[in-house]
Design an enzyme around this catalytic site. Structure first.
Site, short mmCIF file in Angstrom:
data_model
loop_
_atom_site.label_atom_id
_atom_site.label_comp_id
_atom_site.label_asym_id
_atom_site.label_seq_id
_atom_site.Cartn_x
_atom_site.Cartn_y
_atom_site.Cartn_z
N PRO A 24 0.81 -1.30 0.01
CA PRO A 24 -0.03 -0.06 0.09
C PRO A 24 0.96 1.26 -0.08
O PRO A 24 1.95 1.32 0.80
CB PRO A 24 -0.88 -0.14 1.30
N CYS A 26 0.37 5.48 -0.12
CA CYS A 26 -0.45 6.80 -0.28
C CYS A 26 0.18 7.39 -1.41
O CYS A 26 1.11 7.56 -1.82
CB CYS A 26 -0.05 7.56 1.16
N ALA A 58 -3.15 3.39 2.53
CA ALA A 58 -3.77 3.74 3.69
C ALA A 58 -5.23 4.58 3.66
O ALA A 58 -5.04 5.45 2.98
CB ALA A 58 -2.92 4.24 4.74
N TYR A 183 0.52 4.72 13.59
CA TYR A 183 -1.19 5.05 13.39
C TYR A 183 -1.98 4.65 14.33
O TYR A 183 -1.22 3.81 15.39
CB TYR A 183 -1.37 4.73 12.00
N LEU A 302 12.71 -2.86 1.71
CA LEU A 302 14.10 -3.04 0.93
C LEU A 302 14.23 -4.22 0.29
O LEU A 302 15.13 -5.10 0.43
CB LEU A 302 15.12 -2.63 1.89
N GLY A 324 7.20 -1.98 -2.41
CA GLY A 324 6.72 -0.53 -2.68
C GLY A 324 7.51 0.23 -3.49
O GLY A 324 7.20 0.30 -4.82
C1 LIG Z 1 5.05 6.69 -1.57
C2 LIG Z 1 5.00 5.70 -0.24
C3 LIG Z 1 3.50 5.82 0.23
C4 LIG Z 1 3.50 4.68 1.46
N1 LIG Z 1 2.29 4.66 1.84
C5 LIG Z 1 2.05 3.62 2.77
C6 LIG Z 1 0.42 3.44 3.15
O1 LIG Z 1 -0.39 4.02 2.88
N2 LIG Z 1 0.51 2.38 3.94
C7 LIG Z 1 1.63 1.64 4.29
O2 LIG Z 1 1.21 0.72 5.28
N3 LIG Z 1 2.79 1.79 4.16
C8 LIG Z 1 3.04 2.77 3.22
N4 LIG Z 1 4.22 3.09 2.63
C9 LIG Z 1 5.34 2.20 3.14
C10 LIG Z 1 5.39 0.96 1.91
O3 LIG Z 1 4.18 0.26 2.04
C11 LIG Z 1 6.52 -0.06 2.18
O4 LIG Z 1 6.25 -0.81 3.47
C12 LIG Z 1 8.13 0.66 2.40
O5 LIG Z 1 8.05 1.79 1.34
C13 LIG Z 1 9.09 -0.24 2.50
O6 LIG Z 1 9.07 -1.30 1.42
P1 LIG Z 1 10.03 -0.73 0.21
O7 LIG Z 1 11.49 -0.77 0.41
O8 LIG Z 1 9.76 -1.98 -0.97
O9 LIG Z 1 9.54 0.59 -0.68
C14 LIG Z 1 4.36 4.04 1.56
C15 LIG Z 1 5.81 3.95 1.00
C16 LIG Z 1 6.00 4.95 0.08
C17 LIG Z 1 7.32 5.00 -0.73
#
Ligand SMILES: Cc1cc2nc3c(=O)[nH]c(=O)nc-3n(C[C@H](O)[C@H](O)[C@H](O)COP(=O)(O)O)c2cc1C
Length: 369
Positions: A24, A26, A58, A183, A302, A324
């Protein structure tokens, strides 16, 4: 070679083509909670990423539960209609199933969008009063929330139930409760943000009480076969905060209430704490949770290369990988990952000519300079 990452997986009644999930994220692009044309484009694109599941950002269960003025919310009929159109669109044009993350930002609500600084909204920026387990601000740039009383808890619980019912009506395939990143739900469970001395604070049992009540109420209205999960902050990365062992107990308690899966994230309880920057930093606790609770376990954080993701699944450390930022950078991440791992993924017929396994002779990459 058979790829573990591209093997099918089932959670409750949710049948998934592979283990790749879009986390997810935002977009801060909604209008009073309503998703917009940006979401049609963004989610439509990710519905064809090759991931088996895309989790929508979210989404606030009530207006004051949004993080920013641009966050999605699912507290109005107008928003429900807008989501229904987008989900129908994604299913029509895409290959992924769709999940939604239901959230309440609690004391981290009333914030500015990240590209506008990301801090608490100031007077003149249309701030709103926030609520939390205790009157403890998440950082110096936010006011302290009002400590919730039982009437507030009833209101929030009912908002989660209402949002879950809307999500089912909209046609989402799965629901994920946001219990991470500081949150509202996580702030109840963490001893850093919950200093209550009533039945909803104190021991881990007391701190879990309200989130478990929310989960129980949501489970009661979500169809039995629908996959219901939670994203958790498995550690606060702080002395005196939540640990992996606490999270095992927390997930076990949620599993007893009918939780089908957990997505293991971490951090966020205060603005100051920094999560690690090592590859796959949540994997060790995810592995512990999977081993000790037996719940379907998704891990995030990551994980960026196909080989890294493949090894986590093949070695049994998690059941699903959520990505993400890697998906934002390459919204067809899973197409190339499948190629690298000798597998393939469903693609829209309009793009089949770029899929060597699905369109014989389409090995354009091998012939390119
Ligand atoms: C632009 C952006 C928006 C995010 N919004 C949410 C969200 O809505 N809900 C959530 O649980 N985590 C959110 N995250 C965290 C990501 O879901 C993820 O857990 C985090 O980026 C680590 O994973 P990654 O290394 O693959 O990016 C967001 C991350 C990014 C980069």
């Amino acid at each position: 070679m058979t790829s573990a990452l591209f093997s099918p997986y089932k959670i409750n009644g949710l049948e998934l083509a592979n283990r790749v999930v879009v986390a997810p994220m935002c977009q801060y692009s909604a209008s009073d909670g309503m998703p917009t044309d940006w979401h049609i484009t963004h989610l439509g694109m990710l519905a064809n990423s090759g991931a088996s599941l895309v989790v929508v950002e979210a989404t606030g269960v009530e207006r004051r539960g949004r993080i920013t003025h641009g966050c999605t919310g699912i507290y109005s009929d107008a928003s429900e209609d807008a989501f229904a159109r987008i989900v129908a669109h994604c299913k029509r044009i895409g290959t992924a199933k769709l999940g939604i993350q239901l959230a309440h930002a609690g004391r981290k609500a009333s914030s500015a969008r990240p590209w506008e600084g990301g801090l608490g909204l100031k007077p003149g920026e249309d701030p709103w009063p926030t609520i939390g387990p205790s009157a403890i601000a998440p950082g110096a740039a936010w006011p302290a929330p009002r400590a919730m009383d039982e009437a507030d808890m009833t209101e929030v619980r009912e908002a989660f139930v209402d949002a879950a019912q809307r999500s089912v009506r909209i046609g989402f395939d799965s629901i994920e409760l946001h219990m991470a990143h500081g949150y509202l739900m996580h702030s109840f469970v963490s001893p850093i943000s919950n200093k209550r001395n009533d039945a909803y604070g104190g021991s881990l049992e007391g701190r879990m009480k309200f989130p478990l009540e929310v989960l129980r109420a949501v489970r009661a209205v979500v169809p039995k076969g629908m996959a219901l999960g939670a994203r958790i902050s498995s550690t606060d990365w702080m002395d005196g905060g939540l640990t992996g062992d606490d999270s095992v107990a927390w997930v076990a308690a949620m599993k007893k209430e009918g939780l089908d899966f957990v997505c293991v994230s971490s951090g966020g309880v205060t603005a100051e704490v920094r999560t690690p920057t090592t590859p796959g930093y949540n994997v060790p606790i995810a592995e512990q949770i999977k081993r000790e609770t037996g719940i379907a376990t998704r891990v995030v954080g990551l994980i960026a290369t196909p080989k890294q993701a493949e090894a986590i699944i093949a070695e049994g450390k998690a059941d699903q990988i959520a990505l993400g930022r890697a998906m934002l950078e390459d919204p067809h991440w899973a197409w190339l990952a499948a190629k690298e791992l000798g597998a393939d993924v469903a693609r829209p017929k309009q793009y089949l000519r770029a899929a060597p396994k699905l369109w014989p002779g389409a090995s354009y990459r091998d012939n390119a300079a």
